[in-house]
Motif scaffolding. Structure first.
Motif, PDB file in Angstrom:
ATOM      1  N   GLY A 209      -1.068 -18.557   3.649  1.00 51.66           N
ATOM      2  CA  GLY A 209      -1.960 -17.721   5.184  1.00 51.66           C
ATOM      3  C   GLY A 209      -0.849 -17.030   5.531  1.00 51.66           C
ATOM      4  O   GLY A 209      -1.507 -15.267   5.894  1.00 51.66           O
ATOM      5  N   THR A 210       0.627 -17.090   5.770  1.00 49.14           N
ATOM      6  CA  THR A 210       1.068 -16.150   6.344  1.00 49.14           C
ATOM      7  C   THR A 210       1.916 -15.476   5.981  1.00 49.14           C
ATOM      8  O   THR A 210       1.402 -14.101   5.812  1.00 49.14           O
ATOM      9  CB  THR A 210       2.191 -17.322   7.193  1.00 49.14           C
ATOM     10  OG1 THR A 210       2.023 -18.118   8.202  1.00 49.14           O
ATOM     11  CG2 THR A 210       3.998 -16.069   7.442  1.00 49.14           C
ATOM     12  N   VAL A 211       1.467 -15.750   4.213  1.00 44.00           N
ATOM     13  CA  VAL A 211       2.147 -14.445   3.679  1.00 44.00           C
ATOM     14  C   VAL A 211       0.905 -13.608   3.165  1.00 44.00           C
ATOM     15  O   VAL A 211       1.494 -12.589   3.196  1.00 44.00           O
ATOM     16  CB  VAL A 211       2.826 -15.440   2.443  1.00 44.00           C
ATOM     17  CG1 VAL A 211       2.546 -14.997   0.404  1.00 44.00           C
ATOM     18  CG2 VAL A 211       3.363 -16.025   1.974  1.00 44.00           C
ATOM     19  N   ARG A 212       0.230 -14.650   3.016  1.00 42.55           N
ATOM     20  CA  ARG A 212      -1.009 -13.177   3.109  1.00 42.55           C
ATOM     21  C   ARG A 212      -1.293 -12.283   4.103  1.00 42.55           C
ATOM     22  O   ARG A 212      -1.826 -11.381   4.463  1.00 42.55           O
ATOM     23  CB  ARG A 212      -2.455 -14.457   2.788  1.00 42.55           C
ATOM     24  CG  ARG A 212      -2.713 -14.355   1.462  1.00 42.55           C
ATOM     25  CD  ARG A 212      -3.843 -15.133   1.408  1.00 42.55           C
ATOM     26  NE  ARG A 212      -4.273 -16.112   2.413  1.00 42.55           N
ATOM     27  CZ  ARG A 212      -4.164 -17.438   1.702  1.00 42.55           C
ATOM     28  NH1 ARG A 212      -3.676 -17.974   0.951  1.00 42.55           N
ATOM     29  NH2 ARG A 212      -4.745 -18.558   2.969  1.00 42.55           N
ATOM     30  N   ASN A 213      -1.279 -12.565   5.413  1.00 43.19           N
ATOM     31  CA  ASN A 213      -1.417 -11.812   6.622  1.00 43.19           C
ATOM     32  C   ASN A 213       0.166 -11.420   6.197  1.00 43.19           C
ATOM     33  O   ASN A 213      -0.425  -9.723   7.051  1.00 43.19           O
ATOM     34  CB  ASN A 213      -0.747 -12.572   7.907  1.00 43.19           C
ATOM     35  CG  ASN A 213      -2.213 -13.828   7.825  1.00 43.19           C
ATOM     36  OD1 ASN A 213      -3.300 -13.572   8.332  1.00 43.19           O
ATOM     37  ND2 ASN A 213      -2.016 -14.893   8.609  1.00 43.19           N
ATOM     38  N   ALA A 214       1.709 -11.109   5.856  1.00 39.96           N
ATOM     39  CA  ALA A 214       1.778 -10.354   6.220  1.00 39.96           C
ATOM     40  C   ALA A 214       1.710  -9.822   4.792  1.00 39.96           C
ATOM     41  O   ALA A 214       2.152  -7.677   5.081  1.00 39.96           O
ATOM     42  CB  ALA A 214       3.487 -11.255   5.045  1.00 39.96           C
ATOM     43  N   GLU A 215       1.103  -9.869   4.037  1.00 44.34           N
ATOM     44  CA  GLU A 215       0.640  -8.876   2.633  1.00 44.34           C
ATOM     45  C   GLU A 215       0.033  -7.541   4.010  1.00 44.34           C
ATOM     46  O   GLU A 215      -0.586  -6.516   2.614  1.00 44.34           O
ATOM     47  CB  GLU A 215      -0.082  -9.087   1.398  1.00 44.34           C
ATOM     48  CG  GLU A 215       0.774 -10.157   0.651  1.00 44.34           C
ATOM     49  CD  GLU A 215      -0.091 -10.925  -0.573  1.00 44.34           C
ATOM     50  OE1 GLU A 215      -1.073 -10.858  -0.204  1.00 44.34           O
ATOM     51  OE2 GLU A 215       0.909 -11.604  -1.402  1.00 44.34           O
ATOM     52  N   LEU A 216      -1.147  -8.555   4.169  1.00 46.29           N
ATOM     53  CA  LEU A 216      -1.973  -7.359   5.268  1.00 46.29           C
ATOM     54  C   LEU A 216      -0.969  -6.793   6.194  1.00 46.29           C
ATOM     55  O   LEU A 216      -1.680  -5.525   7.213  1.00 46.29           O
ATOM     56  CB  LEU A 216      -2.968  -8.216   5.315  1.00 46.29           C
ATOM     57  CG  LEU A 216      -4.004  -8.860   4.564  1.00 46.29           C
ATOM     58  CD1 LEU A 216      -4.881  -9.786   5.277  1.00 46.29           C
ATOM     59  CD2 LEU A 216      -4.293  -7.281   3.808  1.00 46.29           C
ATOM     60  N   ASN A 217       0.285  -6.232   6.523  1.00 43.60           N
ATOM     61  CA  ASN A 217       1.518  -6.109   7.029  1.00 43.60           C
ATOM     62  C   ASN A 217       0.924  -6.176   8.577  1.00 43.60           C
ATOM     63  O   ASN A 217       1.139  -6.157   9.731  1.00 43.60           O
ATOM     64  CB  ASN A 217       0.526  -4.119   6.966  1.00 43.60           C
ATOM     65  CG  ASN A 217       2.068  -3.468   7.913  1.00 43.60           C
ATOM     66  OD1 ASN A 217       3.015  -4.154   7.926  1.00 43.60           O
ATOM     67  ND2 ASN A 217       2.005  -2.259   8.272  1.00 43.60           N
TER      68      ASN A 217
END
Length: 478
Positions: free
Chosen positions: A101-109
């Protein structure tokens, strides 16, 4: 009072200590969190820079080496995402839902650059993430799994030390409060005891001046009041004694003049008028005698209460054979009983076979018996008067039962008052001091007078005295 004050002050101290310790613990946690966060964000930015450079060169081996070195050194996991590639080092699991979930949020900047506040009960790890790319798109991200164990151990160590310091300070303050409270309240307790002693003994009490200035001043004022009270009581006793003594001289002079007047006038004297004057003189003398006996009894009671009797203990209290004392008093009062038409009976049927020995002053006991018998003759004439003795392991009870009219409950309640007389006997001679004298003398001998009235059976007066423990030297003196 000291416990109540300590309870209130202790509660306030606990609240203050709790607030202060909470603030200090928050400060320790905040400082530890800020230091760790600053250090890890610096490392995170470094890896972001390395990852962005490696993305342009498409050479990821050096980045992996840097990641492995960092994870080996700090025991923390790193996850670098560059496009579709992922580089992993240390104990981080890309499949973990929280990491994913943290990685996905990072992909969304949406980066994560805040570490939760560290306290002794925090989790063992936390995640930080930082995306990177150009102005148009996110090319990748760096996720760091921060190890909080070392920081949490430092927080626990500092918190424990802080708690020990706070508890020590609180205990010291509580001990100081206890000492200050004792210092303030000790004089208050002494003042309270002194007031009780003055009320009970009617004797001056010397107080030590301790505590705050206000309490010292109060102790001085109370000591002065006690001395004034004692002097006033002493002056009253002396005034009664001196007045009674001085009044006897004019009364004796008046009686002498009446006798001379009778001789001079001879047969022309007004016998009724002279008899009235003599009756009044008799009444005054009787009243003076009663006042003197009452003053003496009350003085004895005051001495006994204050523990300051000037008489030696062997004279003040003796082992008295009560049965023999009653027999002697019956013999002494038989003629007076005959004049009033009374039958005086000494009932020893229920008396114990062993000697009945009371610890009291023999003269006082004889005077109490005489007063009670005189009352019985006066207010229950032509009736049977029974004297008896009852005994318990600790007390001797002397009972005088007449068969007169008795008293009502209201009259019994006031019978021991000075100069009080019942309505139906106020026309007969008397001073209203007899029962008051008996009451004071009984109390002066650590006993008491109890009056009871039974319908149709007259008045029963009971003198209860302490029983003598040792009676080797039994006295019959009166």
């Amino acid at each position: 009072m000291r416990l109540r004050v300590l309870g209130i002050v202790g509660t306030l101290l606990l609240v203050i200590v709790g607030i202060v310790s909470g603030v200090l613990l928050q400060s320790v946690s905040r400082d530890a969190t800020a230091d760790l966060q600053l250090n890890r964000l610096s490392s995170l930015n470094r890896f972001v820079h390395l990852a962005s450079q490696a993305d342009r060169r498409s050479d990821l081996s050096m980045l992996q080496l840097e990641m492995d070195t960092y994870s080996h050194l700090y025991g923390e996991g790193l996850l670098v995402t560059i496009g579709q590639q992922q580089l992993v080092s240390g104990p981080i699991d890309p499949a973990n839902p929280e990491v994913a979930g943290t990685v996905r949020n990072a992909e969304l900047n949406l980066g994560l650059n805040q570490i939760p506040a560290i306290d002794p009960f925090s989790n063992s790890s936390a995640l930080l993430s930082q995306p990177f790319g150009n102005s148009a798109q996110v090319l990748g991200s760096v996720t760091m799994q921060v190890n909080l164990e070392t920081a949490r151990a430092k927080v626990l160590e500092k918190s424990s030390l802080l708690w020990l310091v706070v508890v020590a300070i609180g205990a010291g303050l509580l001990l100081l409060t206890n000492r200050v409270t004792s210092w303030v309240l000790r004089p208050v307790h002494r003042l309270n005891n002194a007031v009780n002693d003055i009320a009970r003994h009617q004797a001056p009490v010397r107080l030590e001046e301790q505590g705050p200035p206000e309490l010292r001043e109060l102790a001085r004022s109370l000591s002065e009041m006690a001395r004034t009270l004692a002097n006033s009581l002493k002056q009253q006793q002396e005034l009664i004694a001196e007045t009674s003594h001085q009044l006897r001289n004019p009364v004796a002079a008046l009686r002498l003049r009446v006798d001379l007047l009778k001789i001079r006038l001879g047969e022309s004297v007004d016998l009724d008028g002279v008899q009235a004057v003599e009756n009044e003189l008799d009444r005054v003398e009787t009243l003076l005698d009663g006042v003197m006996r009452l003053a003496s009894a009350e003085h004895r009671l005051t001495e006994q209460s204050a523990g300051e009797s000037m008489l030696p203990s062997v004279e003040h209290g003796r082992c008295i054979d009560v049965v023999q004392m009653l027999a002697e008093e019956v013999e002494r009062q038989t003629e007076a009983a005959r004049r009033f038409g009374n039958l005086l009976v000494l009932d020893l049927d229920e008396a114990p076979t062993a000697p009945v020995v009371a610890w009291c002053n023999g003269f006082d006991l004889q005077q109490m018996l005489a007063e009670l018998l005189e009352n019985a003759f006066k207010y229950a004439p032509a009736s049977k008067i029974v004297l008896s003795v009852a005994s318990t392991p600790k007390a001797i009870e002397i009972q005088i039962q007449d068969h007169g009219a008795g008293m009502s409950e209201a009259e019994l309640a006031r019978a021991g008052e000075r100069f009080w007389r019942a309505e139906h006997v106020r026309q007969s001679p008397g001073t209203g001091l007899g029962l008051a004298i008996v009451d004071r003398l009984a109390r002066a001998n650590n006993g008491e007078l109890i009056l009871a009235s039974v319908a149709g059976a007259g008045l029963k007066a009971s003198i209860i005295l302490p029983r003598a423990v040792q009676h080797e030297a039994v006295s019959h003196d009166s």
